[in-house]
Design an enzyme around this catalytic site. Structure first.
Site, mmCIF file in Angstrom:
data_model
loop_
_atom_site.group_PDB
_atom_site.id
_atom_site.type_symbol
_atom_site.label_atom_id
_atom_site.label_comp_id
_atom_site.label_asym_id
_atom_site.label_seq_id
_atom_site.Cartn_x
_atom_site.Cartn_y
_atom_site.Cartn_z
ATOM 1 N N THR A 121 2.691 1.043 0.429
ATOM 2 C CA THR A 121 2.524 2.246 1.259
ATOM 3 C C THR A 121 1.437 2.884 1.033
ATOM 4 O O THR A 121 1.034 2.689 -0.133
ATOM 5 C CB THR A 121 3.622 2.861 1.225
ATOM 6 O OG1 THR A 121 3.575 4.291 1.574
ATOM 7 C CG2 THR A 121 4.202 3.082 -0.306
ATOM 8 N N ASP A 122 0.855 3.720 1.864
ATOM 9 C CA ASP A 122 -0.260 4.608 1.717
ATOM 10 C C ASP A 122 0.052 5.887 0.472
ATOM 11 O O ASP A 122 -0.786 6.469 -0.084
ATOM 12 C CB ASP A 122 -0.999 5.350 2.618
ATOM 13 C CG ASP A 122 -0.076 6.031 3.744
ATOM 14 O OD1 ASP A 122 1.218 6.103 3.308
ATOM 15 O OD2 ASP A 122 -0.230 6.700 4.805
ATOM 16 N N GLU A 123 1.293 5.992 0.416
ATOM 17 C CA GLU A 123 2.021 7.246 -0.446
ATOM 18 C C GLU A 123 1.608 6.853 -2.014
ATOM 19 O O GLU A 123 1.864 7.712 -2.857
ATOM 20 C CB GLU A 123 3.336 7.140 -0.312
ATOM 21 C CG GLU A 123 4.013 7.770 0.997
ATOM 22 C CD GLU A 123 5.442 8.159 1.005
ATOM 23 O OE1 GLU A 123 5.892 8.384 0.023
ATOM 24 O OE2 GLU A 123 5.779 8.420 2.068
ATOM 25 N N TYR A 148 10.086 7.373 -4.936
ATOM 26 C CA TYR A 148 9.888 6.406 -3.994
ATOM 27 C C TYR A 148 8.690 6.012 -4.238
ATOM 28 O O TYR A 148 8.253 4.579 -4.496
ATOM 29 C CB TYR A 148 10.168 6.790 -2.776
ATOM 30 C CG TYR A 148 9.496 5.633 -1.654
ATOM 31 C CD1 TYR A 148 10.015 4.522 -1.447
ATOM 32 C CD2 TYR A 148 8.617 6.389 -0.811
ATOM 33 C CE1 TYR A 148 9.255 3.559 -0.836
ATOM 34 C CE2 TYR A 148 7.806 5.419 -0.112
ATOM 35 C CZ TYR A 148 8.233 4.175 0.210
ATOM 36 O OH TYR A 148 7.596 3.214 0.943
ATOM 37 N N LYS A 152 6.726 2.416 -5.668
ATOM 38 C CA LYS A 152 5.948 1.556 -4.820
ATOM 39 C C LYS A 152 4.422 1.165 -5.483
ATOM 40 O O LYS A 152 4.054 0.054 -5.607
ATOM 41 C CB LYS A 152 5.694 1.915 -3.562
ATOM 42 C CG LYS A 152 6.974 2.029 -2.587
ATOM 43 C CD LYS A 152 7.515 0.602 -2.231
ATOM 44 C CE LYS A 152 6.379 -0.295 -1.336
ATOM 45 N NZ LYS A 152 7.334 -1.496 -0.972
#
Ligand code: NAD
Ligand code: DAU
Length: 332
Positions: A121-123, A148, A152
């Site tokens: 993810t870009d997060e 989260y 990741k």
């Protein structure tokens, strides 16, 4: 023709990817999925059983994983605990699945010399300011905000280390916010659509100024397939579709498309540590892999998504009440 082992293939993006892979290639697919609250067996309904099988199991189960990896040509790893709000209530399943699960898969592909694609993810990059047009690139430093995104980020770093230290053949992709059919009703867009269908006012966190970079899930699926075809081992690919929208705008668009007053929503308590803005610079996918998104009209994609939820009540209705009960409890 090859055999793909798709982890998390009964979840939102995983099931869309399986559908795209089966229609666009000759691959056979084994889905490994624990069938958590986020999975839905109905998301895989109607697929050819000669080309797609579902194995119910946990990616942290080393014995099961090793047996399945030994029979695969490529592992495509989607399985994760994926919802930020849940990670704020209880981070443990995130640490367990996202970190130990990815570690377990990496050890198996290392042992059997199987290629790995890690879906992320870009997060992992943290957030961007609202008042600056800067975007995430492949070299943006990691700076995750939530449990989260921290897990990741950790899983991405494990993959990179297994490439460098053990010569595992692996690619990574970091994608922005997906929308489209089969997304769990805990997530922003389907939560609001199904609230409206249920006659409940949509819920906007805070002022609704936070920006997300929306991409249709079928574009994400095609991008992952393209990386499997032509991606370079060890490389990270950022996947986005130039779909930046603030939450208030998205919510008002949904309300208008569903024939409601665009001000008929409720502002509720903001998410703790709420990331301000995500935005992907997707030039590597375009320049190196010749991939471009097909869903470039966000409003049209949203309209199609609203139609899907309207026509597929049986798919989401059984989990709607428990999802809203979870939100109500978290707000107390
Ligand atoms: P999802 O929550 O809809 O699906 C996750 C799937 O993983 C579920 O089917 C679940 O049962 C399965 N799973 C969870 N724990 C497992 C375990 N221990 N063993 C086996 N299966 C397990 O998630 P999603 O939105 O489809 O996201 C899929 C992947 O894409 C995740 O890795 C997520 O980080 C990443 N991603 C998501 C988005 C997004 O916008 N949703 C954007 C970029 C990247
Ligand atoms: O950027 C990619 C990420 O996108 C993925 O890694 C995650 O797995 C995925 O869940 C998604 O994370 P977000 O936290 O951005 O998605 P979510 O749908 O939870 O929320 C989108 C935005 O909408 C966010 O700014 C919070 C806001 N929101 C969310 C809900 C559920 C609301 O305003 N109201 C809501 O009811």
């Amino acid at each position: 023709m090859g055999r793909l082992l798709v982890t998390g293939g009964a979840g939102f993006i995983g099931c869309n990817f399986v559908r795209t892979a089966l229609s666009a290639t000759d691959h056979r697919v084994t889905v490994l999925d624990k069938m958590t609250y986020a999975a839905n067996a109905a998301s895989l309904a109607g697929l050819d059983p000669r080309r797609c099988e579902l194995v119910v199991g946990d990616i942290t189960d080393a014995v099961l994983v090793e047996g399945l990896v030994a029979e695969a040509d490529i592992v495509v790893h989607f399985a994760a605990e994926s919802h930020n709000d849940n990670s704020l209530e209880d981070p443990w399943p995130f640490v367990h699945t996202n970190l130990i699960g990815t570690y377990t898969l990496l050890e198996a592909v290392r042992k059997h010399g199987v290629r790995f694609h890690h879906v992320s993810t870009d997060e992992v990059f943290g957030d961007l300011p609202l008042d600056d047009a800067v975007k995430f690139t492949e070299t943006t430093p990691y700076n995750p905000s939530s449990p989260y995104s921290a897990t990741k980020a950790g899983s991405d770093l494990l993959v990179r280390a297994w490439v460098r230290s053990f010569g595992v053949e692996a690619t990574l992709s970091n994608c922005s916010n997906n929308y489209g059919p089969y997304q769990h009703v805990e997530k922003f867009i389907p939560r609001q659509i199904t609230n409206i269908l249920d006659g409940v006012r949509p819920k906007l966190y805070g002022e609704g100024a936070n920006v997300r970079d929306w991409i249709h899930v079928q574009d994400h699926s095609r991008a992952v397939l393209r990386i499997l075809e032509a991606g370079v081992s060890g490389r990270t690919y950022l996947i986005g579709a130039n779909g930046e929208q603030d939450n208030m705008t998205v919510l008002r668009m949904i309300l208008r498309l569903m024939g409601q007053d665009e001000d008929d929503f409720e502002q509720v308590r903001d998410r703790a540590g709420h990331d301000l803005r995500y935005a992907i610079d997707g030039r590597r996918m375009r320049d190196e892999l010749d991939w471009v998104p097909r869903f470039t009209d966000f409003r049209a994609g949203l309209k199609q998504t609203i139609t899907w939820y309207t026509e597929n009540r049986d798919w989401w209705e059984p989990v709607k009440a428990s999802t809203e009960a979870k939100y109500a409890k978290a707000e107390q």
